[in-house]
Design a protein around this motif. Structure first.
Motif, mmCIF file in Angstrom:
data_model
loop_
_atom_site.group_PDB
_atom_site.id
_atom_site.type_symbol
_atom_site.label_atom_id
_atom_site.label_comp_id
_atom_site.label_asym_id
_atom_site.label_seq_id
_atom_site.Cartn_x
_atom_site.Cartn_y
_atom_site.Cartn_z
ATOM 1 N N ARG A 226 109.482 25.065 -12.588
ATOM 2 C CA ARG A 226 108.389 25.814 -13.210
ATOM 3 C C ARG A 226 107.573 24.862 -14.065
ATOM 4 O O ARG A 226 108.125 24.039 -14.784
ATOM 5 N N ASN A 227 106.255 24.991 -13.965
ATOM 6 C CA ASN A 227 105.360 24.069 -14.661
ATOM 7 C C ASN A 227 104.370 24.885 -15.500
ATOM 8 O O ASN A 227 103.195 25.035 -15.138
ATOM 9 N N PRO A 228 104.823 25.444 -16.621
ATOM 10 C CA PRO A 228 103.962 26.325 -17.416
ATOM 11 C C PRO A 228 102.735 25.623 -17.972
ATOM 12 O O PRO A 228 101.675 26.249 -18.110
ATOM 13 N N ALA A 229 102.835 24.335 -18.296
ATOM 14 C CA ALA A 229 101.663 23.622 -18.811
ATOM 15 C C ALA A 229 100.554 23.582 -17.767
ATOM 16 O O ALA A 229 99.368 23.788 -18.085
ATOM 17 N N LEU A 230 100.921 23.340 -16.518
ATOM 18 C CA LEU A 230 99.931 23.315 -15.445
ATOM 19 C C LEU A 230 99.391 24.721 -15.187
ATOM 20 O O LEU A 230 98.182 24.890 -14.977
ATOM 21 N N ALA A 231 100.261 25.731 -15.218
ATOM 22 C CA ALA A 231 99.798 27.104 -15.029
ATOM 23 C C ALA A 231 98.774 27.479 -16.091
ATOM 24 O O ALA A 231 97.713 28.060 -15.788
ATOM 25 N N ASP A 232 99.064 27.139 -17.342
ATOM 26 C CA ASP A 232 98.129 27.454 -18.434
ATOM 27 C C ASP A 232 96.789 26.742 -18.230
ATOM 28 O O ASP A 232 95.720 27.338 -18.424
ATOM 29 N N PHE A 233 96.855 25.477 -17.851
ATOM 30 C CA PHE A 233 95.609 24.725 -17.698
ATOM 31 C C PHE A 233 94.790 25.246 -16.514
ATOM 32 O O PHE A 233 93.558 25.369 -16.601
ATOM 33 N N LEU A 234 95.464 25.560 -15.404
ATOM 34 C CA LEU A 234 94.745 26.115 -14.256
ATOM 35 C C LEU A 234 94.093 27.451 -14.609
ATOM 36 O O LEU A 234 92.975 27.745 -14.152
ATOM 37 N N GLU A 235 94.751 28.244 -15.430
ATOM 38 C CA GLU A 235 94.142 29.501 -15.874
ATOM 39 C C GLU A 235 92.879 29.242 -16.687
ATOM 40 O O GLU A 235 91.867 29.952 -16.549
ATOM 41 N N THR A 236 92.912 28.199 -17.500
ATOM 42 C CA THR A 236 91.734 27.841 -18.296
ATOM 43 C C THR A 236 90.578 27.416 -17.395
ATOM 44 O O THR A 236 89.429 27.857 -17.574
ATOM 45 N N VAL A 237 90.849 26.553 -16.433
ATOM 46 C CA VAL A 237 89.792 26.088 -15.526
ATOM 47 C C VAL A 237 89.292 27.231 -14.654
ATOM 48 O O VAL A 237 88.091 27.332 -14.370
ATOM 49 N N ALA A 238 90.194 28.111 -14.240
ATOM 50 C CA ALA A 238 89.780 29.268 -13.449
ATOM 51 C C ALA A 238 88.808 30.148 -14.226
ATOM 52 O O ALA A 238 87.838 30.668 -13.672
ATOM 53 N N ALA A 239 89.055 30.304 -15.519
ATOM 54 C CA ALA A 239 88.217 31.185 -16.340
ATOM 55 C C ALA A 239 86.934 30.514 -16.798
ATOM 56 O O ALA A 239 85.883 31.166 -16.904
ATOM 57 N N ARG A 240 86.977 29.211 -17.061
ATOM 58 C CA ARG A 240 85.845 28.542 -17.705
ATOM 59 C C ARG A 240 85.103 27.551 -16.813
ATOM 60 O O ARG A 240 84.064 27.029 -17.217
ATOM 61 N N GLY A 241 85.634 27.254 -15.641
ATOM 62 C CA GLY A 241 84.939 26.354 -14.731
ATOM 63 C C GLY A 241 85.424 24.921 -14.796
ATOM 64 O O GLY A 241 86.172 24.518 -15.692
ATOM 65 N N ALA A 242 84.970 24.122 -13.821
ATOM 66 C CA ALA A 242 85.424 22.738 -13.694
ATOM 67 C C ALA A 242 85.058 21.894 -14.902
ATOM 68 O O ALA A 242 85.741 20.906 -15.200
ATOM 69 N N ALA A 243 83.983 22.251 -15.600
ATOM 70 C CA ALA A 243 83.572 21.457 -16.753
ATOM 71 C C ALA A 243 84.656 21.365 -17.806
ATOM 72 O O ALA A 243 84.700 20.396 -18.582
ATOM 73 N N THR A 244 85.558 22.338 -17.821
ATOM 74 C CA THR A 244 86.667 22.326 -18.772
ATOM 75 C C THR A 244 87.541 21.089 -18.603
ATOM 76 O O THR A 244 88.126 20.583 -19.557
ATOM 77 N N PHE A 245 87.635 20.601 -17.371
ATOM 78 C CA PHE A 245 88.436 19.411 -17.109
ATOM 79 C C PHE A 245 87.792 18.171 -17.718
ATOM 80 O O PHE A 245 88.487 17.259 -18.190
#
Length: 586
Positions: A226-245
């Motif tokens: 399980r990779n919760p840090a990656l799950a959290d970050f993917l949720e952020t990018v999903a909600a806010r767009g690629a610019a978040t990266f």
């Protein structure tokens, strides 16, 4: 003129070569790999789709793409979802910490391509990998900060979605988020890579905690990660767009990781990251027999190399020769030698080097190169040619190539297609982990030594430059203009030859796509010929030697091809039997 075999049809008895032969000076061999892990069988990896189909290196990632197709998504939507899922389940190979190339077409055969290749930071220069005036050995250059290029995957995804996306951006992330949050099982291939490459897999404490036990050993096959840090970050990018990266906390963390790495720390700034852009480039297309073959142009060397080898073989009757004849493989070797010589001389980032793409794919030029090939003898030596528009001011030089790579192909219900190669370069990239994903080591795809024989090399390190790649996402169209094949591969400098033999296997030899993918690989980037160890090519080695190939070396290679072929009104796809790849229908 068509060549048909006569006396050479009589084959020599099988003969096994040892793998201890030293290649000639200047020849870069493919990297050795351990024995292939257990894999999904070819029958299980094949899929048939009446509407849409995804073929990827991991069935869970292929299913992520297929989920998008079932929602009515486009081939590009499915490609993005597949890339995101591979970030989770195939962390050793690709993902959002790296980059890639995407070749797309619509039902009418219109092709466009996106370059999401990583770029060097502003501080980089020709002696980027020098310490105390000497170049670092490649294995010393990979771990840590100096090898990291600014990642391009999410900028590529955003550009592709803006051009061809149908369903919501946030929807594309959901399968990957579930895999990261709920967990995924360690496969034999992931376990093998963790075992072989602890220097990068366990380099960062975050990677070590995810994939290794308290005893320092890789977590066993079947263990749920399980990779919760990656799950959290993917949720952020999903909600806010690629610019978040590319801005905010993630960009700050990347710059800090690279700049303070425990090995090879290097300057990368948040401005380097914020300034990255994916680039829409013109496809490179050409005619092979009755088919139109299209792929990715520079900084990829894939399309020019694939097309050159095919076009140089066009005057030979490959169909009559067939896959069991050593002459077929001899001709492939000779054509590869010519194409790779041109590749090493001319291919690099077109923003920094004038790459003669039209000249390298010019039919008259390639006919002249083909005339150097004999079905009964080997060229004593091979040099780069002088294609139209060539500027001869660079020295030829091969470079370290990517080995942590993944390819996937998709067709959707409307006839759109995507062929996408994604990479973080070596296994687990640089070893640095940010928000649960590995950062690439893509800058080692540059020539670490920038000059040769008093001349600069085209693929030397420069600020903002993108390293040359062998990635070769390819689409093939029939005489009616309709797509007949989508194909690509992983495996460093062997990528073009994997694609070539699969194309020839399907188009010239009439093999089903799974059997074409399973064909053995012959790799001839110079005077040495590397043949896939344990394959039928070992039995052809005496004949290859009799034809003049002095150095024939059996070797295991990092091979991983995925393809989809149109048969009537159906799509048939397959994964490489050497991998865990699979095709999943809509």
């Amino acid at each position: 003129m068509t060549f048909r075999p006569t006396a050479l049809l009589a084959l020599a008895a099988p003969f096994a070569l040892t793998a201890c032969v030293v290649p000639p000076q200047g020849v870069t061999p493919p990297p050795p790999v351990a024995a292939a892990p257990p894999h999904i069988g070819q029958a299980d990896s094949a899929g048939v789709g009446e509407r849409g189909l995804v073929s990827a290196a991991d069935p869970r990632a292929a299913d992520a793409g297929a989920q998008m197709l079932r929602l009515g998504g486009s081939a590009s939507d499915a490609a993005i979802a597949t890339m995101l899922a591979l970030t989770v389940v195939e962390p050793q190979s690709s993902g959002i910490g790296g980059g890639g190339f995407l070749v797309m077409s619509d039902a009418a055969g219109t092709v466009d391509t996106i370059d999401g290749r990583e770029s060097a930071p502003a501080a980089a220069g020709p002696q980027w990998f020098f310490v105390d005036g000497k170049p670092l050995p490649i294995m010393e250059a990979i771990p840590g900060g100096r090898s990291v290029g600014v990642p391009g995957s999410l900028r590529l995804a955003a550009l592709a979605h803006g051009k061809h996306g149908v369903i919501a951006w946030r929807t594309l992330f959901q399968p990957a988020i579930r895999l990261a949050r709920d967990g995924f099982a360690v496969t034999p291939r992931l376990f093998q890579m963790l075992s072989r490459f602890p220097g990068t897999g366990a380099f960062d404490p975050a990677g070590r905690a995810l994939y290794y036990g308290e005893d320092g050993q890789p977590k066993p096959v079947g263990t749920v990660i399980r990779n919760p840090a990656l799950a959290d970050f993917l949720e952020t990018v999903a909600a806010r767009g690629a610019a978040t990266f590319y801005a905010g906390d993630n960009a700050t963390t990347i710059a800090a990781k690279v700049g303070t790495a425990p090995k090879n720390p290097a300057p990368m700034t948040t401005a380097d990251i914020a300034g990255y852009r994916a680039v829409a480039r013109d496809p490179v297309c050409g005619q092979y027999r009755v088919w139109r073959v299209c792929g990715m142009g520079p900084p990829s060397s894939g399309a020019t190399t694939v097309f050159a080898v095919l076009k140089q073989l066009e005057r030979f009757d490959m169909k009559a020769l067939g896959p069991e004849n050593p002459v077929s493989w001899h001709l492939l070797a000779e054509s590869e030698r010519l194409a790779y010589a041109d590749r090493d001389q001319y291919l690099a980032d077109p923003g920094f080097v004038s790459v003669p793409v039209k000249g390298l794919t010019d039919p008259d030029y390639l006919a002249a190169r083909s005339a150097l090939i004999s079905p009964t003898a080997t060229m004593p030596s091979v040099r780069a040619g002088t294609p139209p528009q060539a500027v001869a001011r660079f020295a030829p030089a091969p470079a370290q190539e990517e080995h942590g790579t993944s390819h996937f192909v998709i067709v959707d219900r409307k006839g759109n297609a995507a062929s996408y190669t994604s990479t973080i370069e070596s296994a687990f990239g640089s070893g640095l982990v940010v928000n649960g994903y590995f950062l690439n080591n893509e800058l080692t795809d540059f020539n670490i030594t920038p000059d040769k024989d008093g001349l600069p090399t085209a693929n030397r390190v420069e600020a903002g430059k993108r390293p040359r790649s062998s990635m070769a996402p390819t689409l093939v169209f029939g005489p009616d203009g309709k797509l007949v094949m989508a194909v690509g591969a992983a495996g460093g400098a062997t990528i073009p030859v994997q694609v070539i033999k699969t194309i020839i296997g399907v188009l010239d030899w009439g093999l089903p796509v799974g059997r074409a993918i399973a064909l053995p690989v012959l790799f001839a980037p110079g005077d040495a010929v590397f043949i896939e160890q344990g394959s039928s090519l070992e039995g052809m080695a005496p004949t290859l030697k009799a034809l003049g190939h002095a150095t024939v070396i059996p070797r295991e290679m990092p091979l991983k091809t995925n393809a989809i072929v149109r048969v009537g009104e159906r799509w048939i796809g397959a994964g490489d039997p050497r991998s865990e790849g699979a095709a999943v229908a809509e």
